[in-house]
Write a protein that holds these residues in place. Sequence first.
Motif, PDB file in Angstrom:
ATOM      1  N   UNK A   1       8.205   8.702   2.662  1.00 28.18           N
ATOM      2  CA  UNK A   1       7.166   9.743   2.616  1.00 28.18           C
ATOM      3  C   UNK A   1       6.271   9.603   3.837  1.00 28.18           C
ATOM      4  N   UNK A   2       6.368  10.537   4.746  1.00 29.40           N
ATOM      5  CA  UNK A   2       5.610  10.495   6.000  1.00 29.40           C
ATOM      6  C   UNK A   2       4.248  11.143   5.775  1.00 29.40           C
ATOM      7  N   UNK A   3       3.155  10.411   6.046  1.00 32.91           N
ATOM      8  CA  UNK A   3       1.817  10.980   5.816  1.00 32.91           C
ATOM      9  C   UNK A   3       1.453  12.040   6.849  1.00 32.91           C
TER      10      UNK A   3
ATOM     11  N   UNK B   1       5.128   2.100   0.589  1.00 33.48           N
ATOM     12  CA  UNK B   1       4.156   3.199   0.568  1.00 33.48           C
ATOM     13  C   UNK B   1       3.463   3.242   1.922  1.00 33.48           C
ATOM     14  N   UNK B   2       3.689   4.307   2.655  1.00 30.88           N
ATOM     15  CA  UNK B   2       3.081   4.443   3.979  1.00 30.88           C
ATOM     16  C   UNK B   2       1.664   4.986   3.819  1.00 30.88           C
ATOM     17  N   UNK B   3       0.667   4.321   4.411  1.00 27.57           N
ATOM     18  CA  UNK B   3      -0.734   4.710   4.197  1.00 27.57           C
ATOM     19  C   UNK B   3      -1.072   6.048   4.841  1.00 27.57           C
ATOM     20  N   UNK B   4      -2.088   6.680   4.313  1.00 25.89           N
ATOM     21  CA  UNK B   4      -2.406   8.044   4.743  1.00 25.89           C
ATOM     22  C   UNK B   4      -3.036   8.125   6.123  1.00 25.89           C
ATOM     23  N   UNK B   5      -3.443   6.977   6.683  1.00 25.69           N
ATOM     24  CA  UNK B   5      -4.025   6.997   8.036  1.00 25.69           C
ATOM     25  C   UNK B   5      -3.029   6.524   9.094  1.00 25.69           C
ATOM     26  N   UNK B   6      -1.797   6.300   8.705  1.00 25.33           N
ATOM     27  CA  UNK B   6      -0.780   5.825   9.638  1.00 25.33           C
ATOM     28  C   UNK B   6      -0.508   6.876  10.710  1.00 25.33           C
ATOM     29  N   UNK B   7      -0.500   6.445  11.976  1.00 23.45           N
ATOM     30  CA  UNK B   7      -0.263   7.394  13.068  1.00 23.45           C
ATOM     31  C   UNK B   7       1.098   7.221  13.731  1.00 23.45           C
ATOM     32  N   UNK B   8       1.693   6.011  13.657  1.00 24.79           N
ATOM     33  CA  UNK B   8       2.974   5.823  14.341  1.00 24.79           C
ATOM     34  C   UNK B   8       3.848   4.789  13.642  1.00 24.79           C
ATOM     35  N   UNK B   9       5.154   5.047  13.714  1.00 21.91           N
ATOM     36  CA  UNK B   9       6.181   4.145  13.206  1.00 21.91           C
ATOM     37  C   UNK B   9       7.093   3.820  14.377  1.00 21.91           C
TER      38      UNK B   9
END
Length: 500
Positions: A220-222, A197-205
Motif C-alpha cells: 500500500x503506497x501512501x 505497513x508503510x507510514x503515511x509520511x513516507x516519501x521514497x522507497x
Amino acid sequence: MQKHWKQWAAVGCALPVFWLCPLHAAAEAQTNGEESSDSGISIDTSGDEKYDVFTYRPNADGGLTITSCDTSASSAEIPGEIEGKTVTAIGDAAFMSCSMLTSVTIPDSVTTIGESAFSSCSVLGNVTLPDGVLTLGDGAFESCTALQTVTLPDSLEKIPQAAFYQCEQLSSVQIPDSITEIGNEAFYSCTRLSVVTLPEHLTSIGEYAFQNCQLLTEAAIPASCTAIGNYAFDGCQALRAFSVAEGNTSFSAPDGVLYTADGETLIRYPEAREETGYVVADTCKTLADWSFIGSMTLEQLDLGNVTQIGEDCFYYCTALKEITIPEGVTELPGAVFGYCLALQKVELPSSMKALGDHCFYACTKLESITIPEGVSKLGDQCFYNCVALLDLTLPSTITEVGDQALGYYVSAENSQTERIGKLRVHNAGSNAVQKYLRHWKSGVYRGWIIAGVIILVAAGAVTAFVLVHRSRNRIRPASRQTAPAKGNAAKKRRKESKKS
C-alpha cells in the motif's frame, strides 16, 4: 542501476585466486589489533578502554562509543554510563559477527548506531531500539538471519541502505510514522516478511528495498510517496496487488497494477495476480524494466499502445503462450522473453530494429516468429535454447549477428553447448548472416567447434542445415533468483561508493 544478476551464477565457479586476498588482509588487521570484515570496515580497537565484554572510547559529543564486543558473548547489556560518562553511540561493526549473541539491550542514552553494527549476528532473535535513536547506519542488522522482531523508535526518520538485508526470519515490521525514507535494499531477501505497513509520511522507497520478500502479499503506497526505486518489489512471489492512496501525484494502481500517475508507464505487475490475462492501460507507452518478471500465471497479454519495452520485461513468465508486439516498438532489449517456457508464437511489428542479447533465451516451445525487414541486429544468444524453432527466415537488413545467436542449446546431460539438429535458416542476402553461416561451414565459430554444416544456396537464399547428435532437447530451468547480486554484494557496493 543495471541488472547484473544473470552473470553471478556462473562467476562463483571461476573466482580467481586473488579473491582470497581479503583473508590475508583480515589476518593482518587482527595482528595489528584491528577489527576487520568483508564489509570493508576496519576498526582499530587496540587503544580503547575495556568494560565487561566491551571496548569503548570517547566521542565528539562528549559521550562514549561502544567499539566492540567479545565475539563469544551470548548476551550483551550495554551500560548507559561508564565511569560517569554517558554511552551515546554504538560504533561501526561493533558487534559484527558476534555469532553467539542471542540478545542485546540498548540503553535509552544511545542516539547513534553505526554501519554494520550488528551485521552477521546470526542467532540474534529480537531487538528493540530505544526512543532516542536518531541515526541507524547502513547494514546495521544485515544478515542477522535469526532476527524475528524489531521495534523501531519514533525518533528515527530513515531506514538506511541494507539495514535488514537478508534477515530471513523477520516476519513483520511496524514502520513508525516518523520514517520518511526507506533506503536501497533495506529489506532485501527478508524471505518471511509478510506484513509491512508503510507510514503515511513516507516519501521514497529505494532500489531493491523489498526485493525477494517472497511472502509479502500487499503493498500500500501512501499519498506522500513520490519515488520508488528500480526493482523495489521484484521477486515478491506472493504479492497479489498494489494500492495507492488517494491524493498521490506520482503513482496509481488501477486493478492492482502499479503505474505512474499519468498511466504512461507500467512499473510493476504483481507476480501473484491470479488472472491469466491482462490488457495494458490505453494510456501506457512504456513497460519498465522487469515489470512483468516472474508472473507465472499470465497466459495472455494485450500490450495496447505500448511503444517501449524495458529490459527483461517478461523474463520467467512461464505460462505466457503468445504475444503480439505493437507497432512503434523498435527494440526488445536484454532477455525480454528469457525462460518464457510456454511461449509458442511471437508477432513482431514492422517498426522493429533490434533483438537484444538473450532476447528469447530458453523459449523451448517457440515454433514460429517472423522477423521483419528493417531488423538489423540479433544479439548474443538471442535464440539460444530455442529447441523447437527449426525453420527461420531472416531479413536482408541484418548487419549484426551475435555469439551463438541461433542454432545452439545447452545439453541437459553435460551442461555443454551443443548444436540444434536440423535447424533451417533462410536468408535473402544479409552479409552478416552469410558470414555467420560460413563460420559454421568452416567448422570454427568464435571458439566453439562446429561440424556437419551444409550450406545450400538457391534462388538468392541461403539455407543452413546444422546436423548434430540429437540428445534430449531439455533445458535446465532457470532458478527463481532475480536478485542483482547476493551475499556480500551490498557490502561491496557500499565500500565502492565510499571510495568514490
